[in-house]
Write a protein that holds these residues in place. Structure first.
Motif, mmCIF file in Angstrom:
data_model
loop_
_atom_site.group_PDB
_atom_site.id
_atom_site.type_symbol
_atom_site.label_atom_id
_atom_site.label_comp_id
_atom_site.label_asym_id
_atom_site.label_seq_id
_atom_site.Cartn_x
_atom_site.Cartn_y
_atom_site.Cartn_z
ATOM 1 N N THR A 142 0.854 -1.184 0.000
ATOM 2 C CA THR A 142 0.000 0.000 0.000
ATOM 3 C C THR A 142 0.888 1.232 0.000
ATOM 4 O O THR A 142 2.108 1.130 0.162
ATOM 5 C CB THR A 142 -0.936 0.038 1.226
ATOM 6 O OG1 THR A 142 -0.147 0.165 2.423
ATOM 7 C CG2 THR A 142 -1.787 -1.227 1.319
ATOM 8 N N ASP A 143 0.284 2.407 -0.210
ATOM 9 C CA ASP A 143 1.048 3.654 -0.237
ATOM 10 C C ASP A 143 2.166 3.577 -1.269
ATOM 11 O O ASP A 143 3.345 3.698 -0.961
ATOM 12 C CB ASP A 143 1.612 3.971 1.152
ATOM 13 C CG ASP A 143 0.523 4.213 2.169
ATOM 14 O OD1 ASP A 143 0.255 5.385 2.491
ATOM 15 O OD2 ASP A 143 -0.091 3.230 2.627
ATOM 16 N N LEU A 144 1.756 3.366 -2.506
ATOM 17 C CA LEU A 144 2.742 3.319 -3.592
ATOM 18 C C LEU A 144 2.161 4.048 -4.806
ATOM 19 O O LEU A 144 1.009 3.848 -5.174
ATOM 20 C CB LEU A 144 3.130 1.879 -3.951
ATOM 21 C CG LEU A 144 2.124 0.891 -4.512
ATOM 22 C CD1 LEU A 144 2.853 -0.319 -5.080
ATOM 23 C CD2 LEU A 144 1.131 0.411 -3.467
ATOM 24 N N GLY A 145 2.975 4.900 -5.377
ATOM 25 C CA GLY A 145 2.506 5.696 -6.499
ATOM 26 C C GLY A 145 2.344 4.911 -7.774
ATOM 27 O O GLY A 145 1.510 5.236 -8.625
ATOM 28 N N PHE A 146 3.141 3.871 -7.945
ATOM 29 C CA PHE A 146 3.025 3.002 -9.109
ATOM 30 C C PHE A 146 3.598 1.645 -8.740
ATOM 31 O O PHE A 146 4.290 1.488 -7.731
ATOM 32 C CB PHE A 146 3.753 3.593 -10.326
ATOM 33 C CG PHE A 146 5.254 3.477 -10.257
ATOM 34 C CD1 PHE A 146 5.922 2.517 -11.012
ATOM 35 C CD2 PHE A 146 6.009 4.322 -9.454
ATOM 36 C CE1 PHE A 146 7.298 2.401 -10.964
ATOM 37 C CE2 PHE A 146 7.388 4.220 -9.395
ATOM 38 C CZ PHE A 146 8.037 3.260 -10.154
ATOM 39 N N VAL A 147 3.296 0.654 -9.558
ATOM 40 C CA VAL A 147 3.778 -0.710 -9.322
ATOM 41 C C VAL A 147 4.990 -0.950 -10.209
ATOM 42 O O VAL A 147 4.857 -1.102 -11.430
ATOM 43 C CB VAL A 147 2.678 -1.753 -9.604
ATOM 44 C CG1 VAL A 147 3.214 -3.165 -9.379
ATOM 45 C CG2 VAL A 147 1.464 -1.499 -8.728
ATOM 46 N N SER A 148 6.148 -0.967 -9.606
ATOM 47 C CA SER A 148 7.373 -1.226 -10.356
ATOM 48 C C SER A 148 7.475 -2.718 -10.667
ATOM 49 O O SER A 148 6.748 -3.547 -10.122
ATOM 50 C CB SER A 148 8.591 -0.791 -9.538
ATOM 51 O OG SER A 148 8.712 -1.608 -8.385
ATOM 52 N N ASP A 149 8.411 -3.059 -11.547
ATOM 53 C CA ASP A 149 8.627 -4.477 -11.869
ATOM 54 C C ASP A 149 9.028 -5.262 -10.635
ATOM 55 O O ASP A 149 8.598 -6.414 -10.461
ATOM 56 C CB ASP A 149 9.701 -4.615 -12.951
ATOM 57 C CG ASP A 149 9.242 -4.122 -14.308
ATOM 58 O OD1 ASP A 149 8.016 -4.001 -14.518
ATOM 59 O OD2 ASP A 149 10.106 -3.844 -15.169
ATOM 60 N N SER A 150 9.840 -4.661 -9.763
ATOM 61 C CA SER A 150 10.286 -5.371 -8.565
ATOM 62 C C SER A 150 9.138 -5.588 -7.581
ATOM 63 O O SER A 150 9.056 -6.633 -6.932
ATOM 64 C CB SER A 150 11.432 -4.612 -7.890
ATOM 65 O OG SER A 150 11.025 -3.312 -7.492
ATOM 66 N N VAL A 151 8.230 -4.610 -7.478
ATOM 67 C CA VAL A 151 7.059 -4.790 -6.619
ATOM 68 C C VAL A 151 6.158 -5.878 -7.190
ATOM 69 O O VAL A 151 5.676 -6.758 -6.472
ATOM 70 C CB VAL A 151 6.286 -3.469 -6.465
ATOM 71 C CG1 VAL A 151 4.930 -3.717 -5.792
ATOM 72 C CG2 VAL A 151 7.094 -2.467 -5.657
ATOM 73 N N ARG A 152 5.915 -5.842 -8.499
ATOM 74 C CA ARG A 152 5.075 -6.855 -9.139
ATOM 75 C C ARG A 152 5.642 -8.258 -8.884
ATOM 76 O O ARG A 152 4.893 -9.199 -8.588
ATOM 77 C CB ARG A 152 4.992 -6.591 -10.640
ATOM 78 C CG ARG A 152 4.100 -7.581 -11.380
ATOM 79 C CD ARG A 152 4.079 -7.332 -12.879
ATOM 80 N NE ARG A 152 3.488 -6.029 -13.187
ATOM 81 C CZ ARG A 152 4.153 -4.948 -13.532
ATOM 82 N NH1 ARG A 152 5.490 -5.015 -13.633
ATOM 83 N NH2 ARG A 152 3.543 -3.818 -13.791
ATOM 84 N N GLU A 153 6.948 -8.387 -8.977
ATOM 85 C CA GLU A 153 7.579 -9.686 -8.762
ATOM 86 C C GLU A 153 7.304 -10.217 -7.359
ATOM 87 O O GLU A 153 7.095 -11.413 -7.169
ATOM 88 C CB GLU A 153 9.090 -9.567 -8.996
ATOM 89 C CG GLU A 153 9.850 -10.870 -8.857
ATOM 90 C CD GLU A 153 11.332 -10.717 -9.132
ATOM 91 O OE1 GLU A 153 12.100 -11.594 -8.716
ATOM 92 O OE2 GLU A 153 11.715 -9.722 -9.762
ATOM 93 N N ARG A 154 7.292 -9.310 -6.389
ATOM 94 C CA ARG A 154 7.027 -9.720 -5.005
ATOM 95 C C ARG A 154 5.588 -10.180 -4.818
ATOM 96 O O ARG A 154 5.295 -11.048 -4.007
ATOM 97 C CB ARG A 154 7.323 -8.555 -4.055
ATOM 98 C CG ARG A 154 8.797 -8.212 -3.928
ATOM 99 C CD ARG A 154 9.541 -9.328 -3.243
ATOM 100 N NE ARG A 154 10.898 -8.943 -2.883
ATOM 101 C CZ ARG A 154 11.699 -9.650 -2.086
ATOM 102 N NH1 ARG A 154 11.242 -10.769 -1.571
ATOM 103 N NH2 ARG A 154 12.911 -9.239 -1.820
#
Length: 263
Positions: A142-154
């Motif tokens: 939560t509290d994220l401006g966009f979903v980076s590739d590293s976040v998506r991977e998690r």
């Protein structure tokens, strides 16, 4: 069995319990210690089961009850070095502050805890991926401006994902917030919109995620019904059927009904 109990969610405060009845962790403490204790009682969670507090970042809706709750229950506080520096003056020098860094894995309360970096307008924010004692995968972002590739991977392949669905972009743009605040929320260091959240959900479902909890909804620029319908529509268009292929809920502002997700 693994359980997630959302205590509070939204701009008025955020806190979650993850673990089992006998041992677990609190993620954030964004309400007063009295309110957190009261909600734990509603949920049937003994505070003695809590073995530490994971902090995502230093904004007040995530840490306002941190000092008193941690001191009252003699709990260690886990956060990144940047977040610890930001909250040190608030929690005091006597607090048990434990630095964690994105990419590392800690053994806490019988679980494997892995923080990962997210984009938000604060010092060093993180989400958490957790492998529970019975081998279930959980992730909170939560509290994220966009979903980076590293976040998506998690997020991929978890059994349960808590994902921000903060605002409807049109409601925000037409709403009463000042322009500067609107620009902040819509930026890559702001909050995730319903549309951005929904674009990610089919990818997660394809990876095996079967339970979603949409969280941190804005009271002014969103509604539970709108966030839910947007997400369900996106998953339906991608070919997924609710309650057959996936389950989806909205995190309550205050969990007065004592809802707990067993996964």
């Amino acid at each position: 069995m693994a359980r997630l109990s959302p205590l509070f969610s939204g701009s008025s405060g955020n806190s979650y319990y993850i673990g089992s009845r006998s041992a677990g962790l609190l993620i954030d403490a964004g309400r007063s210690a009295r309110q957190i204790d009261g909600m734990l009682k509603v949920l049937g969670i003994n505070p003695l089961a809590i073995q530490g507090i994971l902090v995502t970042h230093e904004h007040s809706d995530h840490v306002s009850g941190l000092r008193v709750f941690a001191k009252k229950h003699s709990l260690p506080i886990f956060a990144t070095g940047g977040t610890l520096s930001a909250i040190r003056g608030m929690v005091g020098d006597t607090a048990r502050l434990c630095p964690v860094e994105p990419g590392e894995t800690l053994e806490l309360a019988g679980m494997e805890v892995s923080p990962f970096s997210v984009s938000h307008d604060c010092t060093d924010p993180v989400g958490y991926r957790i492998a529970t004692a019975d081998g279930r995968g959980f992730c909170l972002a939560t509290d994220l401006g966009f979903v980076s590739d590293s976040v998506r991977e998690r997020l991929l392949g978890c059994d349960l994902v808590v994902l921000e669905s903060n605002h409807d972009e049109e409601m925000l743009k037409k709403g009463p917030y000042p322009y500067v605040l609107k620009r902040r929320i819509l930026s890559d260091r702001g909050h995730l919109s319903n549309a951005s959240c929904t674009r990610l959900l089919p990818q997660l479902a394809k990876s095996g995620v079967r339970r979603f909890l949409l969280a941190h909804l804005s009271r002014e620029n969103n509604s539970p019904a709108l966030a839910e319908s947007t997400a369900v529509e996106g998953l339906t268009q991608a070919g997924y059927t609710r309650d057959l292929d996936y389950m989806l809920e909205i995190a309550p502002v205050e969990n007065t009904e004592g809802r707990t997700i067993i996964f």
